[in-house]
Write a protein that holds these residues in place. Structure first.
Motif, PDB file in Angstrom:
ATOM      1  N   LYS A   1       0.808  -1.218   0.000  1.00  0.00           N
ATOM      2  CA  LYS A   1       0.000   0.000   0.000  1.00  0.00           C
ATOM      3  C   LYS A   1       0.843   1.271   0.000  1.00  0.00           C
ATOM      4  O   LYS A   1       0.356   2.337  -0.392  1.00  0.00           O
ATOM      5  CB  LYS A   1      -0.950   0.013   1.193  1.00  0.00           C
TER       6      LYS A   1
ATOM      7  N   GLU B   1      -3.251  -5.409  -8.559  1.00  0.00           N
ATOM      8  CA  GLU B   1      -4.184  -4.547  -9.277  1.00  0.00           C
ATOM      9  C   GLU B   1      -5.557  -4.551  -8.603  1.00  0.00           C
ATOM     10  O   GLU B   1      -6.227  -3.512  -8.523  1.00  0.00           O
ATOM     11  CB  GLU B   1      -4.305  -4.984 -10.730  1.00  0.00           C
TER      12      GLU B   1
ATOM     13  N   GLY C   1      -5.774  -2.137  -6.010  1.00  0.00           N
ATOM     14  CA  GLY C   1      -5.680  -0.745  -6.432  1.00  0.00           C
ATOM     15  C   GLY C   1      -4.277  -0.237  -6.650  1.00  0.00           C
ATOM     16  O   GLY C   1      -4.061   0.975  -6.747  1.00  0.00           O
TER      17      GLY C   1
ATOM     18  N   ARG D   1      -0.931   0.015  -9.031  1.00  0.00           N
ATOM     19  CA  ARG D   1      -0.527  -0.081 -10.439  1.00  0.00           C
ATOM     20  C   ARG D   1       0.641  -1.044 -10.577  1.00  0.00           C
ATOM     21  O   ARG D   1       1.556  -1.056  -9.736  1.00  0.00           O
ATOM     22  CB  ARG D   1      -0.117   1.308 -10.925  1.00  0.00           C
TER      23      ARG D   1
END
Length: 282
Positions: free
Chosen positions: A49, A72, A75, A77
């Motif tokens: 994160k 992914e 969240g 990339r």
């Protein structure tokens, strides 16, 4: 956006060290993250994160796609994308994808059994190459010169314990050289031709065979553009065969080693990657 990049890999190799060293020149912070330590599946993915992007360089032909898919979903990339990595991990699926898109690939037969193997020997002309669907670095790629020994070679495939390992391709042997194209984003940053050396017929760059730089000629650029158009911008090692009918895509590596291409061409590939990441995260 931020500038924190996780270089996700099973080990810290020459390429990963170079990428970490180059990162500050482009305003980036790059850390090596062991791909065995992520514990993905938690929707909040605490292990990733704090990163703005994961550069997935797992050499395993199972881990990369799984990691990218779950990252992914959390969240984060990833480069390459999960779709691109999954395609590159599976040689049969990749060739079907590229062929459908009009990108030329070698003739081949999928081999899942001795029946498949025997039929491939009957349909394709010797010499032939037997290779695993899942794998890289030239491992378990076998040249079949004689029909009377081919069935004995296949005994070794049958003795492998898992269907994952037994899945193979049989294809025509297309000569003693291959071309490795190193792509960053949509750009070809280096191309080199590799020739087999000594008693080893294989031309894989990981085997340390003879190499020389190649110009970025229109035929190579056309092939690279076709691959990128299908897989999306990313960091790829696109391996080509030369044939009388033109270039064919042998495979696309989703976590390419680039030491040999850098040595042959003088290209600063780590800086090219750093510059592209800087643009993506700006």
């Amino acid at each position: 956006m931020g500038n924190a990049v996780a270089i996700v890999a099973d080990r810290l190799g020459w390429e990963e060290r170079l990428l970490i060293q180059a990162a500050p020149d482009f305003g980036l912070r790059a850390d090596w993250v062991n791909d065995e330590s992520l514990g993905l599946g938690d929707p909040d993915a605490p292990s990733v994160k704090d990163y703005d992007l994961l550069l997935v360089r797992s050499r395993s032909y199972t881990r990369g796609g799984l990691i990218a898919t779950l990252a992914e979903a959390a969240g984060v990339r990833t480069l390459n994308t999960a779709r691109a990595i999954h395609a590159c991990e599976n040689k049969a699926a990749l060739r079907a994808l590229l062929h459908t898109a009009g990108v030329p690939v070698p003739d081949f037969r999928l081999v899942l059994s001795r029946t498949d193997f025997t039929r491939a020997l009957a349909e394709l002309e010797l010499p032939l190459v037997l290779k695993p669907v899942f794998g890289g670095m030239g491992k378990r790629v076998t040249l079949l010169r004689d029909a009377d020994t081919a069935q004995s070679v296949y005994d070794y495939v049958e003795d492998l314990g898992h269907a994952f390992e037994q899945a193979g391709l049989v294809e025509p042997y297309l000569g003693g050289s291959s071309v490795r194209c190193l792509v960053v984003g949509r750009e070809l940053v280096g191309a080199a031709e590799f020739e087999s050396g000594g008693t080893d017929w294989r031309t894989n760059a990981a085997l340390g065979n003879k190499h020389r730089a190649l110009a970025h000629d229109p035929d190579i650029l056309k092939i690279v553009d076709g691959v990128v158009a299908e897989l999306g911008p990313g960091i790829y090692g696109v391996d080509l065969f030369r044939t009388p009918d033109g270039l064919l895509v042998n495979e696309v590596n989703h976590a390419p080693a680039f030491r040999a291409v850098a040595s042959a061409t003088g290209a600063d590939i780590a800086s090219a990657i750093g510059r592209w990441l800087q643009e993506l995260l700006a």
